[in-house]
Design a protein around this motif. Sequence first.
Motif, PDB file in Angstrom:
ATOM      1  N   THR A 204     -15.847  14.629  -2.293  1.00 50.24           N
ATOM      2  CA  THR A 204     -15.843  13.290  -2.886  1.00 50.24           C
ATOM      3  C   THR A 204     -14.686  13.123  -3.868  1.00 50.24           C
ATOM      4  O   THR A 204     -13.976  12.111  -3.854  1.00 50.24           O
ATOM      5  CB  THR A 204     -17.183  13.023  -3.599  1.00 50.24           C
ATOM      6  OG1 THR A 204     -18.254  13.123  -2.657  1.00 50.24           O
ATOM      7  CG2 THR A 204     -17.184  11.634  -4.229  1.00 50.24           C
TER       8      THR A 204
ATOM      9  N   MET B  44     -11.345  12.928  -2.049  1.00 55.09           N
ATOM     10  CA  MET B  44     -11.163  11.626  -1.405  1.00 55.09           C
ATOM     11  C   MET B  44     -10.743  10.568  -2.424  1.00 55.09           C
ATOM     12  O   MET B  44      -9.889   9.728  -2.143  1.00 55.09           O
ATOM     13  CB  MET B  44     -12.455  11.208  -0.699  1.00 55.09           C
ATOM     14  CG  MET B  44     -12.782  12.036   0.530  1.00 55.09           C
ATOM     15  SD  MET B  44     -14.325  11.523   1.329  1.00 55.09           S
ATOM     16  CE  MET B  44     -13.896   9.860   1.861  1.00 55.09           C
ATOM     17  N   ILE B  45     -11.341  10.623  -3.626  1.00 54.83           N
ATOM     18  CA  ILE B  45     -10.974   9.660  -4.665  1.00 54.83           C
ATOM     19  C   ILE B  45      -9.532   9.869  -5.107  1.00 54.83           C
ATOM     20  O   ILE B  45      -8.765   8.907  -5.281  1.00 54.83           O
ATOM     21  CB  ILE B  45     -11.938   9.797  -5.860  1.00 54.83           C
ATOM     22  CG1 ILE B  45     -13.344   9.350  -5.459  1.00 54.83           C
ATOM     23  CG2 ILE B  45     -11.444   8.977  -7.049  1.00 54.83           C
ATOM     24  CD1 ILE B  45     -14.385   9.600  -6.514  1.00 54.83           C
TER      25      ILE B  45
ATOM     26  N   SER C 223      -7.041   8.832  -2.257  1.00 51.85           N
ATOM     27  CA  SER C 223      -7.097   7.466  -1.735  1.00 51.85           C
ATOM     28  C   SER C 223      -5.850   6.636  -2.068  1.00 51.85           C
ATOM     29  O   SER C 223      -5.378   5.866  -1.208  1.00 51.85           O
ATOM     30  CB  SER C 223      -8.358   6.760  -2.236  1.00 51.85           C
ATOM     31  OG  SER C 223      -8.410   6.740  -3.645  1.00 51.85           O
ATOM     32  N   PRO C 224      -5.242   6.756  -3.284  1.00 54.16           N
ATOM     33  CA  PRO C 224      -4.016   5.971  -3.529  1.00 54.16           C
ATOM     34  C   PRO C 224      -2.874   6.342  -2.579  1.00 54.16           C
ATOM     35  O   PRO C 224      -2.099   5.475  -2.153  1.00 54.16           O
ATOM     36  CB  PRO C 224      -3.653   6.317  -4.977  1.00 54.16           C
ATOM     37  CG  PRO C 224      -4.944   6.736  -5.596  1.00 54.16           C
ATOM     38  CD  PRO C 224      -5.672   7.449  -4.508  1.00 54.16           C
TER      39      PRO C 224
ATOM     40  N   TRP D  54      -3.196   7.531   0.501  1.00 53.91           N
ATOM     41  CA  TRP D  54      -3.508   6.981   1.814  1.00 53.91           C
ATOM     42  C   TRP D  54      -3.227   5.481   1.857  1.00 53.91           C
ATOM     43  O   TRP D  54      -2.672   4.983   2.843  1.00 53.91           O
ATOM     44  CB  TRP D  54      -4.978   7.237   2.154  1.00 53.91           C
ATOM     45  CG  TRP D  54      -5.308   8.690   2.356  1.00 53.91           C
ATOM     46  CD1 TRP D  54      -4.445   9.684   2.697  1.00 53.91           C
ATOM     47  CD2 TRP D  54      -6.587   9.303   2.225  1.00 53.91           C
ATOM     48  NE1 TRP D  54      -5.096  10.886   2.776  1.00 53.91           N
ATOM     49  CE2 TRP D  54      -6.423  10.681   2.500  1.00 53.91           C
ATOM     50  CE3 TRP D  54      -7.858   8.836   1.898  1.00 53.91           C
ATOM     51  CZ2 TRP D  54      -7.477  11.573   2.466  1.00 53.91           C
ATOM     52  CZ3 TRP D  54      -8.912   9.730   1.870  1.00 53.91           C
ATOM     53  CH2 TRP D  54      -8.728  11.082   2.147  1.00 53.91           C
ATOM     54  N   LEU D  55      -3.597   4.778   0.806  1.00 54.42           N
ATOM     55  CA  LEU D  55      -3.354   3.326   0.780  1.00 54.42           C
ATOM     56  C   LEU D  55      -1.863   3.019   0.804  1.00 54.42           C
ATOM     57  O   LEU D  55      -1.418   2.081   1.474  1.00 54.42           O
ATOM     58  CB  LEU D  55      -4.000   2.718  -0.471  1.00 54.42           C
ATOM     59  CG  LEU D  55      -5.535   2.685  -0.493  1.00 54.42           C
ATOM     60  CD1 LEU D  55      -6.037   2.210  -1.847  1.00 54.42           C
ATOM     61  CD2 LEU D  55      -6.054   1.781   0.613  1.00 54.42           C
TER      62      LEU D  55
END
Length: 283
Positions: free
Chosen positions: A258, A261-262, A265-266, A268-269
Amino acid sequence: MSDKETAISDFEDKLDISPGAMWAREASLAIGLVTLILGSMWISTGTFPPMVVVESSSMMHESEGSLGAIDPGDLILVLNKDRADVISFVEASQLGNENYGYESHGLPGDVIIYRKNGGSDTPVIHRALLEAVSNGTGWDVPGTTLRNVATISWTLDYPCSYHGGTYSLKVEDWVPEHSGFLTSGDNNNGGCMIDQPSANGQGGGLVDASGNPVEPVRDEWIVGIASSEIPWIGTIKLVTSGTAGSVTAKSWYSLTITILMILLSPIWLERISSLYPNSEEEE
């Protein structure tokens, strides 16, 4: 330089702020976001703090933990007891009762957070099995056929394991100290144990900080009703307090995934946005 480029340059200069001011702004945004989240939870649950972190394994349904049940390291939102009636296990499992079929955290009935004998030690988060109600001359048990009885005897549809066999949890010839709830943890490996020693036929039970046996849970001892679960995240708090010993390997793994992933995430975006550039962007 064109007029448009000059305007853009002037705008960027205006946005140029010192690192200290930038950190102050980011800190203010973070504090504001946390305040907004906690405030929303407070409004939603009616309690503050609006959540508790589970420390022990007494509510686990599986040895490695499972979603839907209450495991060490889970965050549990606490609903104000004045916003809803506590539904006991026998009420939710008794055919024909208006609460029949109601479940919370994997089993019939509500899970409550209560203070042992109303003391100040760490609250217990366990399931409400049944409620003994004094009518002045005897005892009533909502969700059962027991009315005005001198002692309480009832077999719950609550499977337990004991010495390698199975049986249903029984309360036999119990004389309550006063009106209140019988409670128990869902983790019944090795046998079911009722928190209140006076009703625990197989022995055992809980004691408070002074060593006194835990009595039926009075309404005023209830901190709240266990509502939604946020799995694993509370493990971080247990690490800082040195009480993370009960957290399972599965929960550690899930928490690690978790957090990764947090954090990622930036990135990946950003990569996704680079794959779909704005077709109207001017050169």
